[in-house]
Design an enzyme around this catalytic site. Structure first.
Site, PDB file in Angstrom:
ATOM      1  N   GLU A 120      -5.663   1.932  -7.071  1.00 38.87           N
ATOM      2  CA  GLU A 120      -5.869   2.995  -6.089  1.00 38.87           C
ATOM      3  C   GLU A 120      -7.171   3.763  -6.249  1.00 38.87           C
ATOM      4  O   GLU A 120      -7.671   4.345  -5.287  1.00 38.87           O
ATOM      5  CB  GLU A 120      -4.674   3.958  -6.152  1.00 38.87           C
ATOM      6  CG  GLU A 120      -3.416   3.281  -5.637  1.00 38.87           C
ATOM      7  CD  GLU A 120      -2.145   4.069  -5.889  1.00 38.87           C
ATOM      8  OE1 GLU A 120      -1.650   4.692  -4.950  1.00 38.87           O
ATOM      9  OE2 GLU A 120      -1.649   4.030  -7.024  1.00 38.87           O
ATOM     10  N   PHE A 175       0.819  -1.212   0.000  1.00 35.21           N
ATOM     11  CA  PHE A 175       0.000   0.000   0.000  1.00 35.21           C
ATOM     12  C   PHE A 175       0.854   1.263   0.000  1.00 35.21           C
ATOM     13  O   PHE A 175       0.459   2.283   0.539  1.00 35.21           O
ATOM     14  CB  PHE A 175      -0.966  -0.005   1.186  1.00 35.21           C
ATOM     15  CG  PHE A 175      -1.783  -1.251   1.301  1.00 35.21           C
ATOM     16  CD1 PHE A 175      -2.619  -1.657   0.280  1.00 35.21           C
ATOM     17  CD2 PHE A 175      -1.689  -2.054   2.424  1.00 35.21           C
ATOM     18  CE1 PHE A 175      -3.357  -2.826   0.373  1.00 35.21           C
ATOM     19  CE2 PHE A 175      -2.429  -3.231   2.523  1.00 35.21           C
ATOM     20  CZ  PHE A 175      -3.257  -3.613   1.504  1.00 35.21           C
TER      21      PHE A 175
END
Length: 718
Positions: free
Chosen positions: A658, A231
């Site tokens: 994303e 992430f």
């Protein structure tokens, strides 16, 4: 063409992962391998004045204790967060001041607990405020975005607008917390360094280690075969890999450094807190006349990182007058860094919440307000969009969600103590592509081997790249194998910025296309070693584009707010995306849903607190930093439009990792307002915060109507 691209192919490494045979960075059991455990600083600012290692060295199994006094010397890194154990300074709490190396993990941990460190503590400053005296305007925000952009006269236009919204929002610090914490195993052998690390880009790790240790890159092999998420926190090398290499050189043993989860917030980056001020002005028809988005955030004193949260406002809506500005304060805090959709996630939360408030001010449907402010070209650059189907996403999402049946009045739906509401938000994320190299080989047995140093961080990159290769070769998918995740392979950029598949896939497509041409010209059987082709997309993938390239999406949420407890439940989440050609329907849906789930956490459960007295994040593990679980949402759906955009890459794809997070928090926050009539402008929407808002709202209503405070009637919007 074989039709491999777009098919819902199963992930090739799935069986390895569920059976436990996939090896992660901490699971390489070299003979004589040692384990290491770091010692974090216990002050928020100061210097180490002494380290007593005597007790640690008496712990059975402890081999060595590295401190700034005896650790190997490193060249000065470009990233100051990697200058570990090089001097006595302590720039923030949690900075590593020692490393204990032992035969076992248990011995290393016990040894670390026995190390005694003395400090000369200094006054520290860790709390961000918009009026902090140290706030400054940086030269630019991250990714080379200008810190400030201004068009026209936004303040004057705002003052003369028929409808105005001037609001502030706050997003707290957030932490990446991948399933696999950061870990590295390093081994030196005759001046050669082999590293297994949990990273989003082994090539970047190789380059950094070469510089730090003064070793040619060709004498370093870095492998990231399986990575349990990142992430963004694994987008650049972190202290674990440097410490592992240092300890291995010092002891002559292979050494594993696996960071405890509670240490991660201090040393692997975090999403910095952002304070937003939005001023939106519009005419009576809802067309924006002025858009001002100002962001204040923090950075550390050793490395500047600016969360570029005002950048999305430069893309989204047509406004003749605008200003977007970033300000930052350098504090005695851990260095912030990349976290999924950096800039876009907090920036779009604030912008899309403010758009919802403007719609309410105008008495206009929030979808129609967004449609009315569609730009003809990208507002910031003036470039035409390569494709922009935001309006179609909003319309299709409204159809699927049943938006037409929505009563726009806040607080109009109630089931017992539950207040029900729905919300919408838009999303955008830029298309990023970087140069990469790849090779393809045709083998005599009729199979093909594609090699590229891509990093599969759990997204299914191995599978999707095989699909791209199979399509370019015109062969069935099962005949194409892929090798990824090592600097021994053709070089490629890291997995980040939703750029991985577009970048690696371009090179794979080119290599396989060239191989197909070679095969068409070849006569007779293939040689024993096969036929090869190679591609390098430098000069093409990084060429300046005449087009503004972005993915877009629309998020819808339905929530139930318990008026007794303040608890918020998301009953439905829907995302509809325009993200170019979808290369694998199965993995794409997983990515969209994963992003939406992370956005749910951002909205309702995730938040970190900086302790003013100790200079530390108080929510340092998953017991206190709450990520969403299955029970937190009843239904998540992801859909996409068939978008044909030839101006991206040979596959026509956009990044999808994303954009799923970008609009989710705003959609949920807008739904909570619709349910309650209360506008909450600080995340996360935890029960205590929501309940306090409900009670204040009820008290204000009772005061206006003359009723007794504390009545049990429904909370209504005004």
């Amino acid at each position: 063409m074989t039709g491999s691209v777009g098919a819902p192919a199963e992930r090739r490494e799935g069986r390895e992962k569920v059976s436990g045979t996939a090896r992660y960075a901490a699971e390489y059991h070299f003979p004589g391998r040692a384990q290491a455990w770091p010692v974090p600083a216990a002050v928020a600012r100061g210097r180490v004045t002494g380290v007593d290692t005597a007790a640690a060295l008496t712990v059975p199994g402890v081999l060595a204790v590295l401190t700034h006094e005896n650790a190997p010397r490193l060249a000065e890194p470009d990233d100051p967060t990697l200058a570990v154990l090089q001097d006595p300074r302590v720039p923030h709490r949690g900075w590593f001041v020692a490393l204990v190396v032992a035969e076992t993990l248990e011995a290393a941990r016990a040894g670390a607990a026995a190390v005694r460190v003395d400090y000369a503590a200094e006054e520290h400053d860790v709390i961000l405020t918009a009026s902090h005296p140290g706030v400054y305007v940086p030269e630019d925000a991250n990714a080379d975005y200008p810190a400030v952009r201004e068009r026209g006269a936004p303040d004057e236009a705002f003052g003369s607008s028929a409808a105005r919204v001037d609001v502030a929002y706050r997003v707290p610090p957030l932490h990446n917390h991948p399933m696999e914490p950061h870990a590295s195993t390093a081994r030196w052998d005759d001046g050669r360094l082999t590293v297994h690390t949990s990273s989003q880009g082994s090539g970047a790790v190789q380059g950094v280690l070469a510089g730090l240790f003064g070793v040619p890159e060709e004498r370093i092999v870095v492998t990231a075969e399986h990575v349990g998420g990142g992430f963004g926190s694994k987008g650049t090398p972190r202290p674990d890999v440097v410490l592992a290499a240092m300890a291995a050189r010092q002891t002559g043993r292979a050494v594993t450094v696996a960071l405890p989860r509670r240490y991660l917030p201090a040393v692997v980056g975090h999403r910095a807190p952002t304070l937003h001020r939005l001023r939106l002005g519009a005419d009576a028809d809802g067309r924006l006349t002025s858009l001002v988005h100002e962001v204040t955030t923090h950075t550390s004193r050793i490395k500047e990182f600016v969360e570029q949260a005002a950048v999305p406002a430069r893309v989204m809506y047509a406004a003749p007058h605008s200003r977007t500005e970033h300000r930052v304060a350098a504090l005695d805090v851990p260095s912030p860094s990349w976290m999924r959709a950096p800039g876009e996630a907090p920036g779009m939360y604030a912008l899309e919440s403010a758009m919802d408030e403007l719609a309410a001010e105008l008495g206009m449907d929030p979808i129609e307000l967004r449609v009315r402010n569609e730009p003809d070209v990208e507002p910031d650059s003036g470039k035409p969009f390569s494709s922009r189907h935001l309006v179609e996403c909003l319309r299709e999402g409204a159809r699927r969600f049943g938006w037409a049946w929505r009563d726009p009045r806040p607080g109009s739906r109630r089931e017992g103590p539950l207040l029900l509401g729905t919300g919408v938000a838009a999303a955008t994320y830029p298309v990023m592509v970087w140069p990469a190299t790849a090779s393809a080989r045709a083998l005599p047995d009729g199979t093909f081997l594609v090699r590229v140093n891509a990093t599969d961080i759990g997204t299914g990159a191995r599978t999707v790249l095989a699909q791209v290769g199979a399509d370019a070769l015109g062969v069935p998918l099962e005949r194409v194998r892929t090798e990824v995740g090592s600097t021994a392979l053709p070089s490629a950029p890291l997995a980040g910025g939703s750029s991985g598949t577009a970048s690696w896939g371009w090179a794979v497509h080119e290599a396989c296309t060239r191989l197909a041409r070679r095969l068409a010209e070849h006569t007779g059987p293939l040689p024993e070693q096969g036929l090869d082709a190679r591609a390098d997309t430098r000069g093409a993938a990084d060429a300046e584009s005449d087009w503004a390239r972005h993915a877009f999406g629309a998020h819808f949420a339905e929530v139930a707010v318990d008026s007794v407890t303040g608890e918020v439940r998301a009953g439905r989440l829907l995302g509809v995306y325009a993200a170019g050609r979808i290369l694998n329907a199965r993995t794409a849906r997983s990515q969209f849903v994963g992003g939406m789930t992370m956005g749910l956490g951002m909205a309702l459960t995730e938040g970190s607190t900086m302790d003013a007295a100790f200079g530390d994040f108080t929510e340092s593990d998953l017991a206190s930093y709450h990520v969403p679980v299955h029970a937190d949402v009843d239904e998540i759906q992801a859909h996409w439009l068939d978008e044909d955009d030839p101006r991206l890459n040979p596959m026509g794809s956009k990044g999808i990792g994303e954009i799923g997070i970008v609009g989710t928090a705003a959609a949920i926050g807008n739904a909570v307002h619709h349910a309650t009539g209360v506008r909450f402008r600080e995340l996360p929407l935890t029960p205590d915060r929501v309940l306090a808002g409900l009670l204040d709202h009820r008290a204000a209503n009772d005061a206006r109507t003359g009723s007794a405070v504390g009545g049990s009637g429904p909370v209504r919007g005004v």
